[in-house]
Design an enzyme around this catalytic site. Structure first.
Site, mmCIF file in Angstrom:
data_model
loop_
_atom_site.group_PDB
_atom_site.id
_atom_site.type_symbol
_atom_site.label_atom_id
_atom_site.label_comp_id
_atom_site.label_asym_id
_atom_site.label_seq_id
_atom_site.Cartn_x
_atom_site.Cartn_y
_atom_site.Cartn_z
ATOM 1 N N PRO A 128 107.707 -33.685 68.811
ATOM 2 C CA PRO A 128 106.500 -34.467 68.179
ATOM 3 C C PRO A 128 105.004 -35.088 69.232
ATOM 4 C CG PRO A 128 108.597 -35.431 67.621
ATOM 5 C CD PRO A 128 108.476 -34.924 68.569
ATOM 6 N N ALA A 130 104.214 -33.122 71.911
ATOM 7 C CA ALA A 130 103.794 -32.339 72.539
ATOM 8 C C ALA A 130 104.190 -30.787 72.238
ATOM 9 C CB ALA A 130 104.903 -32.402 73.956
ATOM 10 N N SER A 158 112.818 -23.694 64.413
ATOM 11 C CA SER A 158 112.717 -22.443 63.082
ATOM 12 C C SER A 158 114.404 -21.935 63.825
ATOM 13 C CB SER A 158 112.088 -21.616 63.336
ATOM 14 O OG SER A 158 110.694 -21.950 63.496
ATOM 15 N N GLY A 241 106.706 -12.806 75.620
ATOM 16 C CA GLY A 241 107.199 -12.163 74.647
ATOM 17 C C GLY A 241 107.099 -11.869 73.468
ATOM 18 N N GLN A 279 81.787 -1.075 44.285
ATOM 19 C CA GLN A 279 81.283 -1.546 45.480
ATOM 20 C C GLN A 279 81.862 -2.581 46.518
ATOM 21 O OE1 GLN A 279 77.668 -0.857 47.640
ATOM 22 N NE2 GLN A 279 77.899 0.973 48.184
ATOM 23 N N GLN A 337 90.614 -13.141 46.388
ATOM 24 C CA GLN A 337 90.103 -12.522 45.836
ATOM 25 C C GLN A 337 90.054 -11.486 45.668
ATOM 26 O OE1 GLN A 337 88.024 -15.313 46.436
ATOM 27 N NE2 GLN A 337 86.089 -14.345 45.668
ATOM 28 N N GLU A 364 103.563 -20.278 68.779
ATOM 29 C CA GLU A 364 103.741 -19.177 69.919
ATOM 30 C C GLU A 364 102.393 -19.581 70.341
ATOM 31 O OE1 GLU A 364 106.769 -16.665 70.000
ATOM 32 O OE2 GLU A 364 108.115 -17.233 68.762
ATOM 33 N N SER A 367 95.437 -19.831 68.575
ATOM 34 C CA SER A 367 94.384 -19.009 69.066
ATOM 35 C C SER A 367 93.827 -18.948 70.218
ATOM 36 C CB SER A 367 93.354 -19.023 68.192
ATOM 37 O OG SER A 367 94.050 -18.275 67.280
HETATM 38 C C1 LIG Z 1 106.269 -23.198 60.585
HETATM 39 C C2 LIG Z 1 106.311 -23.327 62.434
HETATM 40 C C3 LIG Z 1 107.402 -22.860 63.407
HETATM 41 C C4 LIG Z 1 107.258 -23.719 64.583
HETATM 42 N N1 LIG Z 1 109.093 -23.188 64.616
HETATM 43 C C5 LIG Z 1 108.753 -23.916 66.280
HETATM 44 C C6 LIG Z 1 109.740 -23.551 67.423
HETATM 45 O O1 LIG Z 1 110.596 -22.410 66.637
HETATM 46 N N2 LIG Z 1 109.678 -24.040 67.951
HETATM 47 C C7 LIG Z 1 108.853 -24.602 69.191
HETATM 48 O O2 LIG Z 1 110.093 -25.135 70.011
HETATM 49 N N3 LIG Z 1 108.222 -24.837 68.225
HETATM 50 C C8 LIG Z 1 107.065 -24.252 67.164
HETATM 51 N N4 LIG Z 1 106.671 -25.188 66.325
HETATM 52 C C9 LIG Z 1 106.118 -25.091 66.837
HETATM 53 C C10 LIG Z 1 104.157 -24.908 67.362
HETATM 54 O O3 LIG Z 1 104.629 -23.938 68.856
HETATM 55 C C11 LIG Z 1 103.268 -25.739 67.977
HETATM 56 O O4 LIG Z 1 102.939 -26.094 66.336
HETATM 57 C C12 LIG Z 1 101.435 -25.189 68.448
HETATM 58 O O5 LIG Z 1 102.724 -24.928 69.611
HETATM 59 C C13 LIG Z 1 100.670 -26.138 69.585
HETATM 60 O O6 LIG Z 1 101.231 -27.239 69.087
HETATM 61 P P1 LIG Z 1 100.910 -28.954 67.993
HETATM 62 O O7 LIG Z 1 101.134 -28.125 66.700
HETATM 63 O O8 LIG Z 1 101.896 -29.492 69.095
HETATM 64 O O9 LIG Z 1 99.623 -28.986 68.243
HETATM 65 P P2 LIG Z 1 98.554 -29.816 69.635
HETATM 66 O O10 LIG Z 1 99.198 -28.487 70.844
HETATM 67 O O11 LIG Z 1 99.163 -30.894 69.094
HETATM 68 O O12 LIG Z 1 97.529 -28.952 69.478
HETATM 69 C C14 LIG Z 1 96.195 -29.438 68.144
HETATM 70 C C15 LIG Z 1 94.693 -28.860 67.909
HETATM 71 O O13 LIG Z 1 94.238 -29.004 70.034
HETATM 72 C C16 LIG Z 1 93.909 -27.496 70.544
HETATM 73 N N5 LIG Z 1 94.060 -27.324 71.903
HETATM 74 C C17 LIG Z 1 95.457 -27.934 72.534
HETATM 75 N N6 LIG Z 1 95.693 -28.040 73.688
HETATM 76 C C18 LIG Z 1 94.333 -27.769 73.553
HETATM 77 C C19 LIG Z 1 93.511 -27.108 74.627
HETATM 78 N N7 LIG Z 1 93.740 -27.231 76.375
HETATM 79 N N8 LIG Z 1 91.906 -26.787 75.484
HETATM 80 C C20 LIG Z 1 91.895 -26.441 73.537
HETATM 81 N N9 LIG Z 1 92.811 -26.134 72.753
HETATM 82 C C21 LIG Z 1 93.427 -26.733 72.535
HETATM 83 C C22 LIG Z 1 95.097 -26.515 69.895
HETATM 84 O O14 LIG Z 1 94.658 -25.099 69.490
HETATM 85 C C23 LIG Z 1 95.292 -27.058 68.462
HETATM 86 O O15 LIG Z 1 94.165 -26.865 67.542
HETATM 87 C C24 LIG Z 1 106.410 -24.276 65.013
HETATM 88 C C25 LIG Z 1 106.106 -24.951 64.247
HETATM 89 C C26 LIG Z 1 105.050 -24.128 62.620
HETATM 90 C C27 LIG Z 1 104.262 -24.665 62.226
#
Ligand SMILES: Cc1cc2nc3c(=O)[nH]c(=O)nc-3n(C[C@H](O)[C@H](O)[C@H](O)COP(=O)(O)OP(=O)(O)OC[C@H]3O[C@@H](n4cnc5c(N)ncnc54)[C@H](O)[C@@H]3O)c2cc1C
Length: 394
Positions: A128, A130, A158, A241, A279, A337, A364, A367
């Site tokens: 939650p 990290a 997942s 990977g 078009q 659209q 994973e 962006s």
């Molecule tokens: C449908 C779904 C399936 C998933 N499945 C898995 C799974 O199977 N196993 C697993 O472990 N995780 C899983 N995840 C978690 C996923 O990998 C994380 O949501 C992802 O890594 C982003 O972390 P966060 O959501 O905590 O966002 P945060 O890390 O809190 O980021 C919030 C925003 O801040 C930006 N940000 C953070 N750090 C920086 C930085 N240094 N510089 C610039 N911008 C930054 C991010 O890009 C984002 O826009 C899943 C998530 C979803 C939604």
């Protein structure tokens, strides 16, 4: 330079396409509405070899190349993106680290079951507090004799609640930061393992995203994957990977949305013509296809690099993931659209694709994180983003 697919690659693509059209397409909308996990369908794909595609045959896998694996994921996501999530996780971020870092006994016990599709795998890194900053995980693993005791909460897992094996990352040495994380192979039957809830998501409604609580969860020491302290390295390598697999999901959804749009544009009439004669519609469809092909090119190139023995794909995979995940969102926007009001109805596939695509630029590695990896590769500013979850090559 040879852009053609081999006969084996075409056979894999066509076999999976046939299966998805015959056995999945007829039920996909209904399952999305009811949030029904595609258990039987995934099992059948597992029997066809789609769960351990990169695992050598001696361990029950299909032993194919990375491009074949991506062709499979594309074909699955073209019809049902949620199924591609379960397959991507099992193949890329559970089977591969287990094959690479597992002991002979661990592989005998778990790898065959995963690669043959008997079990799905799950990857438990996010917590939650990290996500991108994986070194900030708080789950603890304390050794007591021949057992590790795990305590903590993992989120967004997942296939959580459906998987037979969970690859869990926990801190064995909290003072050592990123070097204090270790990896564990956890069965859901181990004492202290509990699925506490499921996320109510925008899209990928048939994919389970679970919160998992470890309360004094007892994991035998023989289930530690790799050495103590190697956990984050294993996780980052697995995600490296996994990222091309996410690009394949994006390309698959976009391809499905394009095909639906072309079909609809040729049928729908307005002002005395089919809308395909305008078009404005033609340009949307032309842009959609061009962007899909660009993403496919980046993705196959990253896969080709790996198949040439490049090992980790690093910035190649990040470029493919970044472009494909943002591309698919532009493509599904246009697909809705082209469909007009019908595209906003749950009676169409493009409505579901629009929701399913949104997460691809988030999981994973977001962006923003992909851009950091690409920029670091280009500028050589490794230190500036050290400790970031995805892409660290140390
Ligand atoms: C449908 C779904 C399936 C998933 N499945 C898995 C799974 O199977 N196993 C697993 O472990 N995780 C899983 N995840 C978690 C996923 O990998 C994380 O949501 C992802 O890594 C982003 O972390 P966060 O959501 O905590 O966002 P945060 O890390 O809190 O980021 C919030 C925003 O801040 C930006 N940000 C953070 N750090 C920086 C930085 N240094 N510089 C610039 N911008 C930054 C991010 O890009 C984002 O826009 C899943 C998530 C979803 C939604």
């Amino acid at each position: 330079m040879d852009f053609s697919l081999s006969d084996d690659q075409k056979l894999i693509r066509d076999t999976v396409r046939q299966f998805m059209e015959a056995e999945v397409r007829p039920t996909v909308r209904e399952r999305d509405r009811k949030e029904t996990f595609a258990e039987a369908e995934l099992r059948k794909l597992g029997e066809m070899g789609c769960c351990g595609m990169l695992v050598p045959e001696e361990w029950g896998g299909a032993g194919v190349d990375t491009i074949s694996y991506l062709l499979m994921l594309e074909e699955v996501a073209r019809v049902d993106a949620a199924m591609a999530v379960a397959l991507g996780v099992t193949n890329s971020v559970v089977c591969m680290p287990l094959w690479k870092h597992g002991t002979e006994a661990q592989k005998k016990k778990y790898l065959r079951r995963l690669a043959s599709g008997e079990w799905l795998g799950a990857f438990c890194l996010t917590e939650p507090q990290a996500g991108s900053d994986a070194a900030a995980i708080a789950t603890r693993a304390e050794r007591q004799g021949d057992t590790y005791i795990l305590n903590g909460t993992k989120s967004w897992v997942s296939s959580g609640g459906k998987a037979g094996l969970y690859l869990v990352f926990a801190k064995t040495d909290p003072d050592a930061g990123a070097k204090g994380v270790s990896a564990f192979l956890v069965e859901p039957g181990f004492a202290g393992f509990r699925v506490s809830r499921y996320e109510d998501k925008m899209g990928l409604r048939t994919s389970r995203s679970a919160e998992i609580v470890f309360e004094n969860c007892e994991v035998p020491a023989e289930n530690r994957l790799g050495e103590e302290g190697q956990g984050l390295k294993i996780a980052l390598e697995a995600l490296d990977g996994g990222r091309v697999g996410i690009a394949a999901q994006a390309v698959g959804i976009a391809q499905g949305a394009l095909e639906a749009s072309v079909k609809y544009a040729k049928q729908r009439r307005a002002f005395g013509k089919t809308i395909s004669e305008f078009q404005a519609i033609q340009w949307m469809i032309a842009d959609m296809q061009t962007e899909i092909e660009a993403a496919r090119g980046l993705m196959y190139y990253a896969a080709w690099m790996r198949d040439q023995g490049a090992g980790r794909m690093g910035a190649y995979a990040s470029r493919a993931k970044l472009y494909a995940s943002e591309m698919v969102n532009r493509v599904v926007y246009k697909a809705v659209q082209v469909h007009g009001s019908v595209g906003y109805s749950r009676e169409t596939d493009v409505e579901r694709m629009y929701r399913d695509a949104r997460v691809i630029s988030i999981y994973e590695g977001t962006s923003e994180i992909q851009r950091m990896i690409i920029a670091r590769d280009l500028l050589g500013h490794g230190e500036a983003v050290k400790g970031v979850k995805v892409g660290s090559r140390e």
